[in-house]
Design an enzyme around this catalytic site. Structure first.
Site, PDB file in Angstrom:
ATOM      1  N   TRP A 129       0.866  -1.185   0.000  1.00 50.37           N
ATOM      2  CA  TRP A 129       0.000   0.000   0.000  1.00 50.37           C
ATOM      3  C   TRP A 129       0.902   1.235   0.000  1.00 50.37           C
ATOM      4  O   TRP A 129       1.898   1.275   0.723  1.00 50.37           O
ATOM      5  CB  TRP A 129      -0.919   0.036   1.234  1.00 50.37           C
ATOM      6  CG  TRP A 129      -1.639   1.358   1.299  1.00 50.37           C
ATOM      7  CD1 TRP A 129      -2.703   1.726   0.549  1.00 50.37           C
ATOM      8  CD2 TRP A 129      -1.287   2.499   2.117  1.00 50.37           C
ATOM      9  NE1 TRP A 129      -3.052   3.026   0.837  1.00 50.37           N
ATOM     10  CE2 TRP A 129      -2.204   3.525   1.786  1.00 50.37           C
ATOM     11  CE3 TRP A 129      -0.293   2.753   3.063  1.00 50.37           C
ATOM     12  CZ2 TRP A 129      -2.161   4.791   2.384  1.00 50.37           C
ATOM     13  CZ3 TRP A 129      -0.242   4.003   3.656  1.00 50.37           C
ATOM     14  CH2 TRP A 129      -1.174   5.007   3.323  1.00 50.37           C
TER      15      TRP A 129
ATOM     16  N   GLU B 134      -2.936  -2.890  -2.647  1.00 47.87           N
ATOM     17  CA  GLU B 134      -4.087  -2.335  -1.917  1.00 47.87           C
ATOM     18  C   GLU B 134      -4.461  -0.945  -2.429  1.00 47.87           C
ATOM     19  O   GLU B 134      -3.660  -0.015  -2.385  1.00 47.87           O
ATOM     20  CB  GLU B 134      -3.746  -2.260  -0.419  1.00 47.87           C
ATOM     21  CG  GLU B 134      -4.874  -1.686   0.429  1.00 47.87           C
ATOM     22  CD  GLU B 134      -4.541  -1.660   1.913  1.00 47.87           C
ATOM     23  OE1 GLU B 134      -3.412  -2.041   2.302  1.00 47.87           O
ATOM     24  OE2 GLU B 134      -5.419  -1.249   2.692  1.00 47.87           O
TER      25      GLU B 134
ATOM     26  N   LYS C 142      -6.977   2.592  -2.573  1.00 46.07           N
ATOM     27  CA  LYS C 142      -7.610   3.501  -1.622  1.00 46.07           C
ATOM     28  C   LYS C 142      -8.283   4.624  -2.408  1.00 46.07           C
ATOM     29  O   LYS C 142      -7.759   5.080  -3.416  1.00 46.07           O
ATOM     30  CB  LYS C 142      -6.528   4.064  -0.691  1.00 46.07           C
ATOM     31  CG  LYS C 142      -7.052   4.896   0.459  1.00 46.07           C
ATOM     32  CD  LYS C 142      -5.939   5.039   1.509  1.00 46.07           C
ATOM     33  CE  LYS C 142      -6.383   5.890   2.666  1.00 46.07           C
ATOM     34  NZ  LYS C 142      -5.438   5.834   3.785  1.00 46.07           N
TER      35      LYS C 142
ATOM     36  N   ASP D 296      -9.581  -3.210   1.299  1.00 45.36           N
ATOM     37  CA  ASP D 296      -9.682  -2.680   2.663  1.00 45.36           C
ATOM     38  C   ASP D 296     -11.063  -2.059   2.805  1.00 45.36           C
ATOM     39  O   ASP D 296     -11.458  -1.205   1.998  1.00 45.36           O
ATOM     40  CB  ASP D 296      -8.579  -1.640   2.888  1.00 45.36           C
ATOM     41  CG  ASP D 296      -8.576  -1.075   4.305  1.00 45.36           C
ATOM     42  OD1 ASP D 296      -9.646  -0.655   4.780  1.00 45.36           O
ATOM     43  OD2 ASP D 296      -7.496  -1.033   4.926  1.00 45.36           O
TER      44      ASP D 296
ATOM     45  N   HIS E 292     -11.630   1.716   2.414  1.00 49.07           N
ATOM     46  CA  HIS E 292     -11.019   2.423   1.287  1.00 49.07           C
ATOM     47  C   HIS E 292     -11.950   2.694   0.116  1.00 49.07           C
ATOM     48  O   HIS E 292     -11.509   2.871  -1.015  1.00 49.07           O
ATOM     49  CB  HIS E 292      -9.792   1.650   0.793  1.00 49.07           C
ATOM     50  CG  HIS E 292      -8.648   1.729   1.750  1.00 49.07           C
ATOM     51  ND1 HIS E 292      -7.383   1.331   1.447  1.00 49.07           N
ATOM     52  CD2 HIS E 292      -8.587   2.191   3.012  1.00 49.07           C
ATOM     53  CE1 HIS E 292      -6.586   1.519   2.475  1.00 49.07           C
ATOM     54  NE2 HIS E 292      -7.305   2.041   3.449  1.00 49.07           N
TER      55      HIS E 292
ATOM     56  N   HIS F 141      -8.648  -6.591   4.101  1.00 48.81           N
ATOM     57  CA  HIS F 141      -8.262  -5.800   5.261  1.00 48.81           C
ATOM     58  C   HIS F 141      -9.548  -5.477   5.996  1.00 48.81           C
ATOM     59  O   HIS F 141     -10.289  -4.573   5.617  1.00 48.81           O
ATOM     60  CB  HIS F 141      -7.519  -4.513   4.847  1.00 48.81           C
ATOM     61  CG  HIS F 141      -6.039  -4.677   4.871  1.00 48.81           C
ATOM     62  ND1 HIS F 141      -5.154  -3.635   4.729  1.00 48.81           N
ATOM     63  CD2 HIS F 141      -5.280  -5.789   5.059  1.00 48.81           C
ATOM     64  CE1 HIS F 141      -3.920  -4.106   4.820  1.00 48.81           C
ATOM     65  NE2 HIS F 141      -3.972  -5.401   5.001  1.00 48.81           N
TER      66      HIS F 141
ATOM     67  N   ASP G 257     -11.967   6.830   6.288  1.00 42.88           N
ATOM     68  CA  ASP G 257     -11.130   5.633   6.495  1.00 42.88           C
ATOM     69  C   ASP G 257     -10.526   5.674   7.891  1.00 42.88           C
ATOM     70  O   ASP G 257      -9.323   5.782   8.070  1.00 42.88           O
ATOM     71  CB  ASP G 257     -10.037   5.628   5.411  1.00 42.88           C
ATOM     72  CG  ASP G 257      -9.074   4.480   5.584  1.00 42.88           C
ATOM     73  OD1 ASP G 257      -9.509   3.413   6.040  1.00 42.88           O
ATOM     74  OD2 ASP G 257      -7.883   4.647   5.263  1.00 42.88           O
TER      75      ASP G 257
ATOM     76  N   ASP H 171     -10.433   3.479  10.332  1.00 35.01           N
ATOM     77  CA  ASP H 171      -9.834   2.266  10.903  1.00 35.01           C
ATOM     78  C   ASP H 171     -10.342   1.956  12.300  1.00 35.01           C
ATOM     79  O   ASP H 171      -9.559   1.654  13.205  1.00 35.01           O
ATOM     80  CB  ASP H 171      -8.298   2.371  10.878  1.00 35.01           C
ATOM     81  CG  ASP H 171      -7.749   2.448   9.471  1.00 35.01           C
ATOM     82  OD1 ASP H 171      -7.746   1.416   8.795  1.00 35.01           O
ATOM     83  OD2 ASP H 171      -7.337   3.552   9.057  1.00 35.01           O
TER      84      ASP H 171
ATOM     85  N   ASP I  24      -7.146  -4.680   9.866  1.00 30.14           N
ATOM     86  CA  ASP I  24      -6.466  -3.397   9.701  1.00 30.14           C
ATOM     87  C   ASP I  24      -7.252  -2.297  10.413  1.00 30.14           C
ATOM     88  O   ASP I  24      -8.010  -1.575   9.787  1.00 30.14           O
ATOM     89  CB  ASP I  24      -6.284  -3.071   8.209  1.00 30.14           C
ATOM     90  CG  ASP I  24      -5.412  -1.838   8.015  1.00 30.14           C
ATOM     91  OD1 ASP I  24      -4.825  -1.369   9.013  1.00 30.14           O
ATOM     92  OD2 ASP I  24      -5.321  -1.340   6.880  1.00 30.14           O
TER      93      ASP I  24
HETATM   94  C1  RNT Z   1      -3.700   2.550   4.812  1.00 26.83           C
HETATM   95  C2  RNT Z   1      -3.853   1.105   4.494  1.00 26.83           C
HETATM   96  C3  RNT Z   1      -2.762   0.205   5.001  1.00 26.83           C
HETATM   97  C4  RNT Z   1      -2.364   0.545   6.421  1.00 26.83           C
HETATM   98  C5  RNT Z   1      -1.427  -0.453   7.047  1.00 26.83           C
HETATM   99  C6  RNT Z   1      -0.792   0.066   8.271  1.00 26.83           C
HETATM  100  O1  RNT Z   1      -4.781   3.291   4.433  1.00 26.83           O
HETATM  101  O2  RNT Z   1      -5.086   0.640   4.921  1.00 26.83           O
HETATM  102  O3  RNT Z   1      -3.153  -1.108   4.882  1.00 26.83           O
HETATM  103  O4  RNT Z   1      -3.467   0.695   7.248  1.00 26.83           O
HETATM  104  O5  RNT Z   1      -0.530  -0.877   6.108  1.00 26.83           O
HETATM  105 ZN    ZN Z   2      -5.429  -1.515   4.766  1.00 31.05          ZN
END
Ligand code: RNT
Ligand code: ZN
Length: 423
Positions: free
Chosen positions: A189, A230, A232, A263, A266, A290, A298, A300, A330
Site C-alpha cells: 500500500w 491495496e 484507496k 480494505d 477504502h 483488510h 477511512d 480504521d 487493519d
Molecule cells: C492505509 C492502508 C494500510 C495501512 C497499514 C498500516 O490506508 O489501509 O493497509 O493501514 O498498512
Molecule cells: Zn489496509
C-alpha cells in the site's frame, strides 16, 4: 467460564436447530478452524514501529487517535501484548508485520536494504507459536515519503528507493514463508496522492504502473510469497486524488496476475465491499481482506459485528475456492485498551466468519434458482435469529478460550499489572 455441560447442552440444541435448516454446525466449526485471521502488529502501538527517527510512526494519512495509556514501546512489550490478546481469541491466527517493525540489526539498514535476518526475533516467535506471518513494505513515515509520494514520485531516485524497498520486502516474504513452510501474503500500500484537484491524473498512475512492474519483475518464489496490492479512494491529505485507486489496482492485478487487497475503509462509504469479492475473484489469483471499519472516513475503527463488515466475511466463506481469500485485520484505535481492541475486533471477525459458515446458503440458493424471491428473503431474514451464539460459545470452549462476557477481566488485570509500569 461457562461449565462444559451447560455449553455443550446448549450447543446440542443449537446444532439441531441448524440441522433442521440443512446446516451442519460441526462442519462449520471444522471450516472455521481452517481460516486463520492475520493479527496486525500495528494495533499494539498505533502504527509506531521500532525505527527511531523523527518521521517514524503513523503518517501519510494513517492516523490513530487517542492517548490510552500502556502503548507497547519495544518488541518484547508488543509480543507480550500480542500473547495476551491471542490467549483470548479462539482458533487459528497469523501475525501481520510491517517492515517498520524490524527488530534485529546493528546497525539496522534503511528500508531498501532490509532482509529476513532483520526480522528473526519475530520469525522465531511465530515459529514457536505455529503461526504464519504476513508482511508489508512500509511506504510511509520516512524522509523519502515526506511529500506524500513514493512509488509514483516524479523523482526517479525516490521511486528507485521505494522499488528497492518493495523488492526487499517480497524477498523477506519468500524467506519467511519458506522458513515457516507457510506462504506469506506481502501487501503493498502506498499513500501517493493529492490534497487538491490534480492537473494531470495520468502521469502518477503511469509512474506507479512502471514502478510496480519493476517490483514484480524481481524473481521471488511464488510458492512462499503471495503478492497483493491495496487500493484507496481517499485519505487525510489526499482527499482529491490517490494514484492507487481501485480501478487502477483492479486493472493492474488482473492484467499482471497479482493479488488484490480490499480494505473495508477504502471505498465510498455507501459502497458494498462484500459485493466486490465475487467479481475480483474471477480475475485475480488472490484476495486479501483488510477487515476494518470506517466511520464517515477511512478511520480504521475496531471491527464490530455491523452489517457491512459482517457481509464481507460472510461472503468470503460462501464463494468457491475460498482458500484464495486471505483474512487480515487493519484497524488501530488508541482511545481504548489496545489489547481489548485486538480481542474485540478479532473475535468479531471470527464470529462473522462463523455466521457465514452457518448460513443456510443452499436453501437461499434453491429459492433463488426457483426465482422464488419471496422465499429467498423470508429464509434469509429468519436465519438471522438462528442460535449461532451458542455455536460460538462451544467453539470458544473447545479451544479453551473464554466465552463472551468472561474475557475482559483478564485484560483489565493485565492493564493494572503491566501498563502501569510503562510510564
Ligand atoms: C492505509 C492502508 C494500510 C495501512 C497499514 C498500516 O490506508 O489501509 O493497509 O493501514 O498498512
Ligand atoms: Zn489496509
Amino acid at each position: 467460564m461457562k461449565t462444559k455441560t451447560t455449553t455443550e447442552q446448549s450447543y446440542q440444541i443449537a446444532r439441531e436447530r441448524f440441522a433442521a435448516c440443512g446446516v451442519n454446525a460441526e462442519a462449520a466449526l471444522r471450516q472455521l478452524d481452517q481460516i486463520p485471521v492475520s493479527l496486525h502488529c500495528w494495533q499494539g502501538d498505533d502504527v509506531g514501529g521500532f525505527e527511531k527517527r523523527a518521521e517514524a510512526g503513523a503518517g501519510n494519512g494513517c492516523l490513530a487517535t487517542g492517548n490510552y495509556p500502556g502503548k507497547a514501546r519495544t518488541p518484547e512489550e508488543l509480543r507480550a501484548d500480542l500473547e495476551m490478546a491471542s490467549s483470548l481469541i479462539p482458533g487459528p491466527l497469523r501475525l501481520n508485520l510491517h517492515a517498520s517493525y524490524a527488530t534485529d540489526g546493528n546497525p539496522m539498514p534503511d528500508r531498501d536494504a532490509l532482509t529476513a535476518d532483520n526480522f528473526s526475533s519475530w520469525v522465531d516467535w511465530a515459529a514457536r507459536k505455529k503461526w504464519g506471518i504476513d508482511f508489508n513494505p512500509t511506504c510511509f513515515s520516512h524522509p523519502l515519503a515526506a511529500d506524500g509520494f513514493t512509488l509514483a514520485h516524479p523523482d526517479s531516485g525516490v521511486r528507485k528507493f521505494w522499488i528497492a524497498h518493495c523488492i526487499a520486502c517480497r524477498r523477506i516474504g519468500a524467506a519467511i514463508g519458506k522458513r515457516l513452510q507457510n506462504p506469506v501474503v506481502s501487501n503493498i500500500w502506498i499513500p501517493d496522492g493529492y490534497k487538491d484537484t490534480p492537473a494531470n491524473r495520468l502521469a502518477p498512475r503511469e509512474r506507479l504502473m512502471e514502478s510496480l512492474d519493476a517490483i514484480f519483475d524481481a524473481k521471488v518464489s511464488r510458492e512462499w510469497n503471495i503478492d497483493t496490492v491495496e487500493a484507496k479512494l481517499f485519505g487525510i491529505g489526499v482527499e482529491s486524488y490517490t494514484a492507487g485507486s481501485h480501478e487502477f489496482y483492479l486493472g493492474y492485478a488482473a492484467s499482471r496476475k497479482v493479488g488484490l487487497c480490499l480494505d473495508a475503509g477504502h471505498f465510498h462509504p455507501t459502497e458494498s465491499v462484500a459485493d466486490k469479492i465475487s467479481s475480483a475473484l474471477l480475475f485475480v489469483p488472490h484476495l486479501l481482506l483488510h477487515v476494518s471499519r470506517g466511520v464517515r472516513w477511512d478511520s480504521d475503527h475496531v471491527v464490530t459485528l455491523d452489517e457491512a463488515t459482517s457481509a464481507i466475511l460472510e461472503e468470503s466463506v460462501t464463494v468457491p475456492q475460498r482458500e484464495r481469500i486471505h483474512v487480515g485485520l487493519d484497524f488501530f484505535d488508541a482511545s481504548i485498551n489496545r489489547i481489548a481492541a485486538w480481542v474485540i475486533g478479532t473475535r468479531n471477525a471470527k464470529k462473522a466468519l462463523l455466521r457465514g459458515l452457518l448460513q443456510p446458503v443452499k436453501t437461499f440458493r434453491a429459492a433463488e434458482a426457483a426465482r422464488d424471491f419471496t422465499s429467498r428473503l423470508a429464509r434469509m431474514e429468519d436465519a438471522r435469529s438462528l442460535p449461532w451464539g451458542l455455536v460460538w460459545e462451544e467453539y470458544c470452549r473447545r479451544n479453551e478460550k473464554p466465552a463472551d462476557g468472561t474475557w475482559l477481566a483478564e485484560v483489565k488485570t493485565y492493564e493494572n499489572n503491566i501498563f502501569s509500569q510503562r510510564i
